[in-house]
Design a protein around this motif. Structure first.
Motif, PDB file in Angstrom:
ATOM      1  N   ILE A 331       0.784  -0.973   0.007  1.00 25.64           N
ATOM      2  CA  ILE A 331       0.046  -0.063  -0.078  1.00 25.64           C
ATOM      3  C   ILE A 331       0.799   1.282  -0.056  1.00 25.64           C
ATOM      4  O   ILE A 331       1.645   1.455   0.880  1.00 25.64           O
ATOM      5  CB  ILE A 331      -0.932  -0.032   1.418  1.00 25.64           C
ATOM      6  N   ALA A 332       0.808   2.142  -1.017  1.00 32.30           N
ATOM      7  CA  ALA A 332       1.631   3.162  -1.226  1.00 32.30           C
ATOM      8  C   ALA A 332       0.700   4.445  -0.585  1.00 32.30           C
ATOM      9  O   ALA A 332      -0.553   4.527  -0.842  1.00 32.30           O
ATOM     10  CB  ALA A 332       1.929   3.456  -2.748  1.00 32.30           C
ATOM     11  N   MET A 333       1.485   5.389   0.247  1.00 39.64           N
ATOM     12  CA  MET A 333       0.735   6.381   0.757  1.00 39.64           C
ATOM     13  C   MET A 333       1.352   7.584   0.585  1.00 39.64           C
ATOM     14  O   MET A 333       2.768   7.718   0.392  1.00 39.64           O
ATOM     15  CB  MET A 333       0.351   6.193   2.355  1.00 39.64           C
ATOM     16  N   SER A 334       0.748   8.753   0.524  1.00 41.34           N
ATOM     17  CA  SER A 334       1.141  10.140   0.344  1.00 41.34           C
ATOM     18  C   SER A 334       1.756  10.671   1.616  1.00 41.34           C
ATOM     19  O   SER A 334       2.313  11.428   1.795  1.00 41.34           O
ATOM     20  CB  SER A 334       0.238  11.257  -0.059  1.00 41.34           C
ATOM     21  N   GLY A 335       1.220  10.124   2.935  1.00 39.52           N
ATOM     22  CA  GLY A 335       1.674  10.628   4.147  1.00 39.52           C
ATOM     23  C   GLY A 335       2.208   9.557   4.956  1.00 39.52           C
ATOM     24  O   GLY A 335       2.524   8.384   4.695  1.00 39.52           O
TER      25      GLY A 335
END
Length: 528
Positions: A331-335
């Motif tokens: 899972i890629a997250m911006s935060g």
């Protein structure tokens, strides 16, 4: 290239870490070796890449993430991987069980400190863990020489280590036998009282297969290895490990050919004589070492070239026979990804935000395998979350984060079929469950999700089985992957199995590749 023929000493099928290890050991002995790999990069199950279109700077790891057993096998030292770019990071604690009430148990390098952590939850369990570690340390002292030794061939060095440890610890004989024969669930419940302690054990053991399978308790040796050597997460993901290994063996003279799928393992007059690639090119060789899935390898052999008995033994070898297999998500997250509640409730300075978070009560671990056997998908999950970018920021862009989510027991074949809708609903329930523990998942920008069937297609591995062949007393040593395939002699002339389907099995160690190389060297001496 069609019709071109090249003569070599050995062809290795598969540029996973075992295939490259086999080629490297052979090249160092002056043999002309070619590794052929169907994919566009090295690594196989130890590869990574930028696989999320919506998050092109997040580095996805679709299989293994740690060098746990490689730390002891010698592969890192033999191939001088640190000279070829390998760097690792070892968070301490390495793992942490996260209980639903906010409490946690941290698995530190120091097992005594881990016992103290357990004792805060249950005093009796803390004492029991110290006793358990005495047994597991002996199991490691005996088990590692067994892993390193070549099945069916006397090995004085490893045998003496094993016997010496057994003699020194003869009083633990009955305990060791009990662990080697029992289920992981049984051993956990025999020795510990509190659900959190039991869940810690089951969460680790589940990575080796169903916790109610006889013999699965042997997986608890992982605790001893982790306490002594750490897990070893490569900076830049396991792809950096594979790349370093590739550079090392090429420097020794081995050749790696990518985008080179094998169309046929040429068997003539009962003996393997090389391979024919899909482009028509032929590599004639004195030995063929298949480090791919054994079923895939045997199906590539010339029709009618191998005795039916051997073909059927491999066809019937179990691969995720229980219908339970790992389900993986990145899972890629911006935060940032943080473990707020459990971290705030810690009583010490342990940073759980870098540890692998184990999630799942004992009941949820058991139910995950039970539902998988039925082909169902539960709403509550047994899983782990590795916050890879928290310990290695190179795996995500600045300000972003990456979560590697591993569910050890999910249905290979779902009752209703793995449709896009079922994958989405499964991920929704996984994220909801993870959200009870971690903050930041709401900043998701993209994901990579792979079922066992998708892994089967991507890596050409039967039923998506990450160990190629299931573990078990009947599938170990000379009987792995099947009787007639795991001993010192090739199952038929010129052919050897050298991947996870051979002894000692799955995991990142390179031992299977080294054993195959040694066997090949002995066979090559006979052909002079």
């Amino acid at each position: 290239m069609r019709g071109a023929v090249e003569e070599v000493d050995v062809v290795v099928i598969g540029a996973g870490h075992n295939g490259m290890a086999a080629a490297g050991y052979l090249a160092r002995e002056g043999k002309k070796v070619v590794v052929v790999e169907r994919l566009e990069k090295v690594g196989g199950m130890t590869s990574s890449g930028y696989m999320i279109p919506e998050a092109p700077e997040h580095l996805v790891t679709p299989c293994a993430v740690e060098l746990l057993f490689a730390r002891k096998s010698g592969i890192i030292e033999d191939f001088e991987l640190h000279k070829h770019g390998l760097r690792t990071v070892d968070p301490d604690p390495t793992y942490a069980y996260l209980h639903p009430d906010g409490s946690s148990i941290a698995l530190f390098y120091d097992y005594k400190r881990t016992a103290e952590d357990i004792a805060r939850i249950n005093r009796n369990d803390g004492k029991a863990y110290l006793e358990f570690m005495k047994t597991l340390n002996v199991m490691m002292d005996i088990g590692f020489p067994l892993m390193m030794a070549e099945p069916g061939r006397p090995d004085v060095k490893n045998l003496s280590k094993m016997i010496g440890s057994a003699v020194r610890n003869v009083r633990l004989k009955d305990e060791l036998v009990a662990i080697s024969k029992a289920t992981a669930d049984q051993i956990a419940c025999e020795r510990f009282e509190h659900p959190a302690t039991i869940a810690l054990l089951l969460g680790i053991a589940a990575g080796a297969g169903p916790v109610d399978d006889d013999g699965n308790a042997a997986a608890y040796m992982i605790f001893a290895v982790t306490h002594k050597y750490g897990t070893g997460k490569p900076i830049g993901s396991l792809q950096s490990f594979s790349n370093a290994l590739a550079r090392s063996i090429e420097a020794s003279g081995a050749k790696i050919e990518l985008n080179a799928p094998v169309a046929e393992i040429i068997v003539d007059d009962g003996a393997a004589k090389g391979v024919r690639l899909e482009n028509g090119r032929i590599l004639r060789a004195k030995m063929v070492i298949a480090t791919c899935d054994p079923r895939t390898a045997m199906r590539l052999t010339t029709p009618g070239g191998v005795p039916r008995t051997l073909m059927q033994r491999i066809e019937h070898a179990p691969a995720n026979r229980s219908n339970a297999a790992p389900f993986l998500a990145n899972i890629a997250m911006s935060g940032p990804l943080t473990l707020r509640r459990h971290q705030d409730l810690r009583h010490d300075d342990a940073d759980l935000n870098k540890a692998v978070g184990l999630i799942g009560t004992p009941e949820e671990v058991r139910e995950s395998f039970a539902t998988a056997r039925r082909g169902d998908i539960p709403q509550r999950h047994a899983m782990s979350l590795s916050p890879l970018s928290n310990s290695d920021p190179t795996q995500a862009p600045p300000g972003g984060s990456l979560a590697y989510v591993y569910l050890p027991g999910v249905a290979v074949d779902a009752r209703e079929g793995w449709s896009p809708a079922l994958k989405d609903s499964t991920m929704a329930s996984i994220k909801a469950h993870l959200g009870e523990f971690y903050d930041g998942l709401d900043t998701e920008v993209g994901r990579f999700v792979e079922t066992a069937r998708e892994r089967e297609k991507r890596l050409n591995v039967t039923n998506g089985c990450v160990t190629h062949i299931d573990f078990g007393a009947l599938r170990s040593g000379v009987h792995r992957p099947a009787t007639g395939f795991g001993g010192p002699k090739p199952p038929f002339p010129g052919f050897l199995i050298g991947g996870a389907g051979a002894h000692p099995g799955g995991g990142v160690s390179g031992i299977a590749g080294r054993i195959a190389a040694n066997r090949a060297l002995r066979e090559l001496k006979k052909t002079k």
